[in-house]
Write a protein that holds these residues in place. Structure first.
Motif, PDB file in Angstrom:
ATOM      1  N   ARG A 114       0.848  -1.195   0.000  1.00 48.38           N
ATOM      2  CA  ARG A 114       0.000   0.000   0.000  1.00 48.38           C
ATOM      3  C   ARG A 114       0.884   1.245   0.000  1.00 48.38           C
ATOM      4  O   ARG A 114       1.815   1.357   0.808  1.00 48.38           O
ATOM      5  CB  ARG A 114      -0.937   0.009   1.200  1.00 48.38           C
ATOM      6  N   VAL A 115       0.595   2.149  -0.907  1.00 44.33           N
ATOM      7  CA  VAL A 115       1.405   3.362  -1.058  1.00 44.33           C
ATOM      8  C   VAL A 115       0.506   4.570  -1.251  1.00 44.33           C
ATOM      9  O   VAL A 115      -0.681   4.450  -1.591  1.00 44.33           O
ATOM     10  CB  VAL A 115       2.380   3.258  -2.266  1.00 44.33           C
TER      11      VAL A 115
ATOM     12  N   ARG B 158       9.856   6.203  -7.293  1.00 44.99           N
ATOM     13  CA  ARG B 158      10.563   7.067  -6.344  1.00 44.99           C
ATOM     14  C   ARG B 158       9.687   8.189  -5.814  1.00 44.99           C
ATOM     15  O   ARG B 158      10.074   8.884  -4.869  1.00 44.99           O
ATOM     16  CB  ARG B 158      11.843   7.616  -6.978  1.00 44.99           C
ATOM     17  N   HIS B 159       8.508   8.369  -6.414  1.00 42.44           N
ATOM     18  CA  HIS B 159       7.574   9.380  -5.920  1.00 42.44           C
ATOM     19  C   HIS B 159       6.355   8.754  -5.249  1.00 42.44           C
ATOM     20  O   HIS B 159       5.317   9.411  -5.106  1.00 42.44           O
ATOM     21  CB  HIS B 159       7.153  10.307  -7.062  1.00 42.44           C
ATOM     22  N   CYS B 160       6.487   7.493  -4.837  1.00 45.60           N
ATOM     23  CA  CYS B 160       5.446   6.840  -4.042  1.00 45.60           C
ATOM     24  C   CYS B 160       5.878   6.811  -2.579  1.00 45.60           C
ATOM     25  O   CYS B 160       7.064   6.659  -2.283  1.00 45.60           O
ATOM     26  CB  CYS B 160       5.218   5.405  -4.536  1.00 45.60           C
ATOM     27  N   TYR B 161       4.916   6.927  -1.695  1.00 43.84           N
ATOM     28  CA  TYR B 161       5.186   6.924  -0.259  1.00 43.84           C
ATOM     29  C   TYR B 161       4.696   5.613   0.346  1.00 43.84           C
ATOM     30  O   TYR B 161       3.480   5.365   0.372  1.00 43.84           O
ATOM     31  CB  TYR B 161       4.472   8.090   0.422  1.00 43.84           C
ATOM     32  N   PRO B 162       5.592   4.756   0.825  1.00 48.90           N
ATOM     33  CA  PRO B 162       5.145   3.531   1.490  1.00 48.90           C
ATOM     34  C   PRO B 162       4.284   3.860   2.715  1.00 48.90           C
ATOM     35  O   PRO B 162       4.619   4.763   3.496  1.00 48.90           O
ATOM     36  CB  PRO B 162       6.453   2.851   1.894  1.00 48.90           C
ATOM     37  N   LEU B 163       3.206   3.121   2.881  1.00 45.62           N
ATOM     38  CA  LEU B 163       2.271   3.379   3.975  1.00 45.62           C
ATOM     39  C   LEU B 163       2.149   2.171   4.892  1.00 45.62           C
ATOM     40  O   LEU B 163       1.135   1.998   5.569  1.00 45.62           O
ATOM     41  CB  LEU B 163       0.888   3.750   3.406  1.00 45.62           C
ATOM     42  N   ASP B 164       3.193   1.344   4.937  1.00 45.50           N
ATOM     43  CA  ASP B 164       3.140   0.117   5.742  1.00 45.50           C
ATOM     44  C   ASP B 164       2.879   0.416   7.218  1.00 45.50           C
ATOM     45  O   ASP B 164       2.297  -0.409   7.922  1.00 45.50           O
ATOM     46  CB  ASP B 164       4.461  -0.656   5.605  1.00 45.50           C
ATOM     47  N   HIS B 165       3.329   1.567   7.704  1.00 43.91           N
ATOM     48  CA  HIS B 165       3.218   1.881   9.127  1.00 43.91           C
ATOM     49  C   HIS B 165       1.848   2.442   9.500  1.00 43.91           C
ATOM     50  O   HIS B 165       1.595   2.687  10.677  1.00 43.91           O
ATOM     51  CB  HIS B 165       4.299   2.890   9.519  1.00 43.91           C
TER      52      HIS B 165
END
Length: 328
Positions: free
Chosen positions: A81-82, A128-135
């Motif tokens: 999920r990003v 490189r312009h995606c934000y990981p949302l694992d947290h």
């Protein structure tokens, strides 16, 4: 895929069926779970911004899951999920990029403006312009407004400096998120709304504003800084008049109506007037780390993807409390 497409400024978006996109080198394809509706989308649809290429799928506050990796896409995995935000590309080589100001890159690409965005079931984005949302275990509709109202709002908030008394002009998606950060950091917040908008003023008080009133009113005491989210140029001299000597006024939007002439005495006293342009990825990573400590709650109104025009109409008319979010 399904998408809501802008063909002509001033005209409603058109529902279309399109082939699923294929990611190119360094890109990923994302299945959209939620996309918030930003006032920048409204500026684009209403023709207040120069077209970034038409037809165009708007939307740049996106949360989704990666379902295809392009060649050379690194650091991400299938099913992850990003988030995707406004800045979708930068050259990495110009003076701005090399000095840590990629938000000012002359070759920048913008999601939902020069690149197709999230008013769709799928989107292609640079890895490189995606934000990981694992947290973040929050529902996607709660995260989506953070990807612009939160991220660019955070940059404006940083520019406002260590203001103890902070004014927010325009109490919509960005302001209702930032007030939660400001209050958690012990600041006083003064909320300014459209004159007579008692619902938004009540919303601001619920979220901790020590004062809320119309933008035609003066605060009960001078402000240390003010952020303008309302795209109304006439509020610039109003805000300058509301801040103390040495205070700062930050214009947080991509578009604003013309600023009228005003007497120099409003700027004198070492007051500062500045704008925020786009955001950097560092801003995004900072804000997404911050909300692990300050669990900002986005108030959202949900719309099916096919109701994007209704969501834009509600935003235009001031009928949205918090943020409007599309769910495919």
């Amino acid at each position: 895929m399904r998408a809501m497409v802008l063909h002509q400024p001033g005209q409603p978006l058109v529902a279309e069926e399109r082939p699923d996109p294929t990611p190119g080198p360094g890109e990923v394809r994302i299945r959209v779970l939620a996309c918030a509706v930003c006032r920048t989308d409204l500026h684009l649809v209403d023709g207040e911004l120069p077209p970034g290429g038409l037809p165009r799928i708007p939307g740049h506050e996106i949360v989704g899951c990666i379902d295809m990796l392009g060649p050379g896409a690194e650091g991400l995995r299938l099913g992850q999920r990003v988030g995707v935000a406004w800045l979708g590309h930068n050259c990495g080589m110009c003076e701005s990029c090399c000095s840590g100001r990629e938000n000012l890159c002359d070759q920048a690409g913008f999601t939902g403006y020069t690149r197709d965005g999230g008013y769709a079931t799928h989107i292609v984005a640079e890895a490189r312009h995606c934000y990981p949302l694992d947290h973040l275990a929050w529902p996607p509709e709660r995260i989506a407004p953070l990807m612009c109202a939160g991220l660019i709002g955070w940059r404006a908030y940083k520019f406002a400096g260590p203001a103890r008394r902070l004014g927010l002009y325009g109490f919509g998606a960005a302001a209702h998120l930032l007030i939660q950060v400001a209050r958690a950091q012990g600041r006083e917040v003064y909320a300014f709304t459209r004159p007579g908008d008692e619902a938004s003023q009540a919303h601001a008080r619920e979220l901790g504003a020590c004062w809320a009133g119309g933008s035609d009113e003066a605060p009960p005491q001078p402000l240390d800084a003010a952020i303008l989210f309302a795209p109304v140029g006439s509020l610039v001299p109003t805000a300058l008049a509301a801040v103390r000597k040495g205070g700062r006024v930050v214009c947080g939007g991509i578009h604003m109506s013309d600023i009228p002439g005003f007497p120099y005495r409003l700027l004198w006293g070492e007051r500062q007037l500045m704008s925020v342009a786009n955001l950097t990825r560092q801003d995004g990573h900072e804000f997404l780390a911050l909300i692990r400590r300050i669990p900002v709650q986005a108030d959202v109104q949900l719309y099916p993807l096919e109701d994007a025009n209704r969501a834009l109409d509600d935003l235009r008319a001031g009928r949205v409390r918090g943020a409007a979010v599309l769910k495919p």
